[in-house]
Structures are given as structure tokens and as C-alpha cells.
Design a protein around this motif. Sequence first.
Motif, short mmCIF file in Angstrom:
data_model
loop_
_atom_site.label_atom_id
_atom_site.label_comp_id
_atom_site.label_asym_id
_atom_site.label_seq_id
_atom_site.Cartn_x
_atom_site.Cartn_y
_atom_site.Cartn_z
N ALA A 201 40.43 56.21 95.50
CA ALA A 201 40.95 57.43 95.19
C ALA A 201 40.52 57.74 93.36
N TRP A 202 39.92 58.92 93.37
CA TRP A 202 39.84 59.02 92.01
C TRP A 202 40.67 59.60 91.25
N PHE A 203 40.63 59.62 89.66
CA PHE A 203 41.88 60.04 88.98
C PHE A 203 40.70 60.71 88.10
N VAL A 204 41.53 62.47 88.04
CA VAL A 204 41.21 63.29 86.89
C VAL A 204 41.69 64.02 85.98
N PRO A 205 41.97 62.67 84.93
CA PRO A 205 43.30 63.39 84.21
C PRO A 205 43.07 65.06 83.20
N THR A 206 42.43 65.61 83.26
CA THR A 206 42.66 66.74 82.08
C THR A 206 43.60 66.33 81.47
N MET A 207 43.01 65.64 80.25
CA MET A 207 43.46 65.60 78.74
C MET A 207 44.05 66.77 78.25
N VAL A 208 43.25 67.70 78.22
CA VAL A 208 43.16 68.37 77.18
C VAL A 208 44.11 69.81 77.49
N PHE B 238 36.06 63.29 85.20
CA PHE B 238 35.58 64.08 84.31
C PHE B 238 36.44 65.62 84.54
N GLY B 239 37.65 65.85 83.91
CA GLY B 239 37.96 67.69 84.11
C GLY B 239 38.49 68.03 83.75
N THR B 240 38.85 69.37 83.39
CA THR B 240 39.57 69.72 81.76
C THR B 240 41.05 70.76 82.58
N ASP B 241 40.80 71.19 83.47
CA ASP B 241 42.02 71.97 83.63
C ASP B 241 41.28 73.60 83.05
N SER B 242 40.50 73.71 82.40
CA SER B 242 39.96 75.07 81.88
C SER B 242 40.22 76.03 82.57
N GLY B 243 40.57 77.11 82.18
CA GLY B 243 40.91 78.60 82.73
C GLY B 243 42.72 78.05 82.45
N VAL B 244 43.23 76.82 81.71
CA VAL B 244 44.37 76.60 81.27
C VAL B 244 44.16 76.58 79.37
N GLY B 245 43.22 76.13 79.06
CA GLY B 245 42.69 75.36 78.38
C GLY B 245 41.11 76.56 78.01
N ASP B 246 40.33 76.76 76.85
CA ASP B 246 39.61 78.04 77.30
C ASP B 246 38.47 76.96 78.25
N HIS B 247 37.55 78.73 78.16
CA HIS B 247 36.31 78.27 78.83
C HIS B 247 35.42 77.86 78.29
N ALA B 248 34.40 76.98 78.66
CA ALA B 248 33.15 76.83 77.69
C ALA B 248 33.86 75.75 76.37
N LYS B 249 34.72 74.51 76.18
CA LYS B 249 34.58 74.20 75.62
C LYS B 249 35.02 73.56 76.35
N ASN B 250 34.75 73.15 77.48
CA ASN B 250 35.05 72.27 78.82
C ASN B 250 34.91 70.53 77.62
N ALA B 251 33.75 70.49 76.78
CA ALA B 251 33.19 69.51 75.99
C ALA B 251 34.28 68.88 74.74
N LYS B 252 35.40 70.00 75.10
CA LYS B 252 36.27 68.79 73.52
C LYS B 252 37.24 67.62 74.90
#
Length: 457
Positions: free
Chosen positions: A303-310, A355-369
Amino acid sequence: MHRSLLSRSSLALAGAMALLSSVSSTAQAPTPIGKVVYIHAGTLLDRPDAAPRGNSTLIVRDGKIEAIRDGFVAPEGGAKLVDLSKQFVLPGLIDMHVHIFNDDNKMRARIEQNNRDVEDSFVIGIDNARRTLEAGFTTLRDLGSDVHSVTALRDGINNGVLAGPTLYVAGRSISITSGHGDSSNNTNRDIAEMVHEHANNTCNGADDCRRAVRAQISQGADVIKFAATGGVNSNIAGGLNQQMFADEMKAIVDTAHMFGRKVAAHAHGNNGIKAALEAGVDSIEHGTYTDATTNALFKKRNAWFVPTMVAPHAALAQAQAGARSQNTLLKAQEAVASHAKNTAAAIKDGVKIAFGTDSGVGDHAKNAKEFALLVQAGMTPAAAIRSATLDAAALLGQEARIGSLAPGKDADIIAVGASPLEDVTRLENVNFVMRRGVVHKLDGQRQAFPPEQLSST
């Protein structure tokens, strides 16, 4: 009154869906700029699992990569040229966890939530999609949106009506009643009654959870997501531990796999992570309380882990500013305290990371952080880039189309000013974006859509 408003919104959205779906949902984006495009790349990371190449030429025809040649090859037969000879070129990035309709302004969203119609959210989603594409993310997996809205957006992008990344969508996250995904939590009785009457994503018991999976698939979901544990942003107390029984999780996974859909499990607490992995999920999202035992189980189950660290940092800042509830504040404090340390241990233990960010919790278009946080947790810049290209494509099951640059693959191509292998934060400033052969950003500037023809050189 609430039901009347809901009916009108549903009818309006149905009309929008009919317009956006007038062409097959599998159709390509609009005619690429110039039938054939030559791209001169100063440095080319065509395969993120290998060393970059020097001066190279990518030849793009009808949205696909036709050839990659060493050196700068002059365009032939009236082909157009994109000059990236002083830039670092790599595959378009993939974010495996976003919520495309969430408003970046959380305070405004909280105040206006009962005044907005589904059409208002759709406009927000269109803008979020285009901005995220221009940030270099050519593919997204949306893991929690109204299934009718998000499939309409997906199809509108694929049909060339709208500018945005390629979307793979889950529809509504499946949740038990009172779980993370039940939007009636802590609402007044009128709203709770309306939500319960119309929601098809909440379930209780294995048979009911099979129904909930089928309901999302029947409306076009590409992937299934369920909430195995509590969540930071759900407006209910109860912590972040397991909230769904093992037989309910197994029913969800087996039903989704029967329909050829992969399954992502929202899971924070260690007991919920273990139960979801034992049930056979394809990925764990967030994974706040992973440990050596769960890390071994990830590898055993492949299985894969998508941490969404931001995400936990964003949620905590928003709750501290009053844009989220007290319930969220307490859970965000808990998550931030453990998440980075446990993610670092998972990376060290060799768990597969997408790679995953949960953008929508954090800001969109700043995924690369997210890249910098992955590197701080122990990944090399090369491994972090691979997590957002080859590895994310593997989790999607789309390795044949995206994740690297090779003949026959989609022309999803981005460029930055210097090597992100030396400084991964350079991916936060993308100068060039092409998706399926269409240029959306050139020299750091948004391009007209539908695209205009580039002049010959």
C-alpha cells in the motif's frame, strides 16, 4: 424551503453538466498549439528515477510526446518552437489529495456557507483548477467533493471547455453517521434533517457501506475514499482514532475493487490505519500515527502512504485564527505534534510515498510547498519529485500516460528556472506549463484559453 432551494440548485447544476458533458468525457483537450511543437530543454528530467539529460528536444504532436532527441533540433515542416533552452524541464506534477471546490478564504467560507449555492462552489472550483494547473500540477486526485459537481468539472476540462488539470475523482467521502464525512455534525435539527435525507455517502453496517460505494460509482467516481478514523476538520469531538468497523471497511474495499476502483482511506489514528490496511486499501491518507508496526504492514500489503504534510499546519493556523471550530483546534494541535516525526520514520522504513497535499485545507496553487516538508522529513529532492511523478502515476494506475516523459505519453510538461534536484523549493515557481500539448503558462505568464497559436521562429 431548504428542499426547494436544493432542488433548484440541482436542476441548475444538471444543466451545467449537460453542457460540459456534450462531448465524451474521455475526449482530449482542445487542439494543441500548432499541430507539432518542438521544445528545446536546457536540462531535461525525462525520468525522475534517473539522472537528468543535457540539451534536449521534445517533439510534441497532437498532445502526445512523439520523440525526444539529444541537442537542440530545429523545427521542421512549419512546426512551432518553445524555447526552454535555459530552463530545467520535467514531467507535470501530480497531487494525489485535493478538494478542488474548497475556498481558500476559510473565514469567508465559514460565514457564507449557508448562503452559497452549488453554482457558487462550482465557480470557486473552476478558478482553483486553473490556478493549480498554472502552479505546475497537471494531474489531481480529488478525494472529497459533490460527485455531480466534480465529475462535471472533470469532464469539462477533458472536453476542452475549461482550463485545469486532469482530474481523477472520488465524489463524496464515505463515512459512518457522525464520522468524518457526515456534514450534519453539530448542525441544527433542520439542516441535519435535510442532510440526512439527501446524503448518499453515510453508511452504517457492511451492507449499507456497499450501497454507499455503489452510489458514488453510479454517478461517475473514478476512485473511492472512506473515513476510517476521525478527522481534524470535522466539526465533532472524539479524537482521531478508528470510527469504522473492520467489516464496514472490508465491504467498501471489496465493492470498490469489484468495480475496478482503487480505494483511499482517510486515517489518522494508529488503530484505524491498521484496520484499513488489513481491509486492503490502496493508500492511506494523512497517517498521523503511523509506527513501526504499521510501516511493516504498508510494505506487506503493498500500500501507499500519502502524508499530506502541509495540511495539519494549515488547519491549526486557521483554527487559531477563528476560521474553524474549537473541535478542529484541539485535533489540529494533536496532529501537528506527531505527524512530521512519524512521517519521517515511515520514509526511513521504506514505506512507498505518493505526493499529496490536502489542498483545500491549505491553499490551492501552493501545492509545491509540500516538497520542502518531505525533504525535511528525510526524502532527497529526487525522491520527493519522484513521489509527485512516477510514484503518484503508479498509485493512479496511469504509468502508461503520465509520470515521465517518453514517446507515446501525454505531453504534460513543466519547467523551472534552475535544478530542483539542488533546491526543491524551486518547484514553487513554475515558469512553463503544458498539459496534453496545450501551453497554459509561458515565461511565467498565463496563456489565452482556448489557446492561441504560437508564432513560428
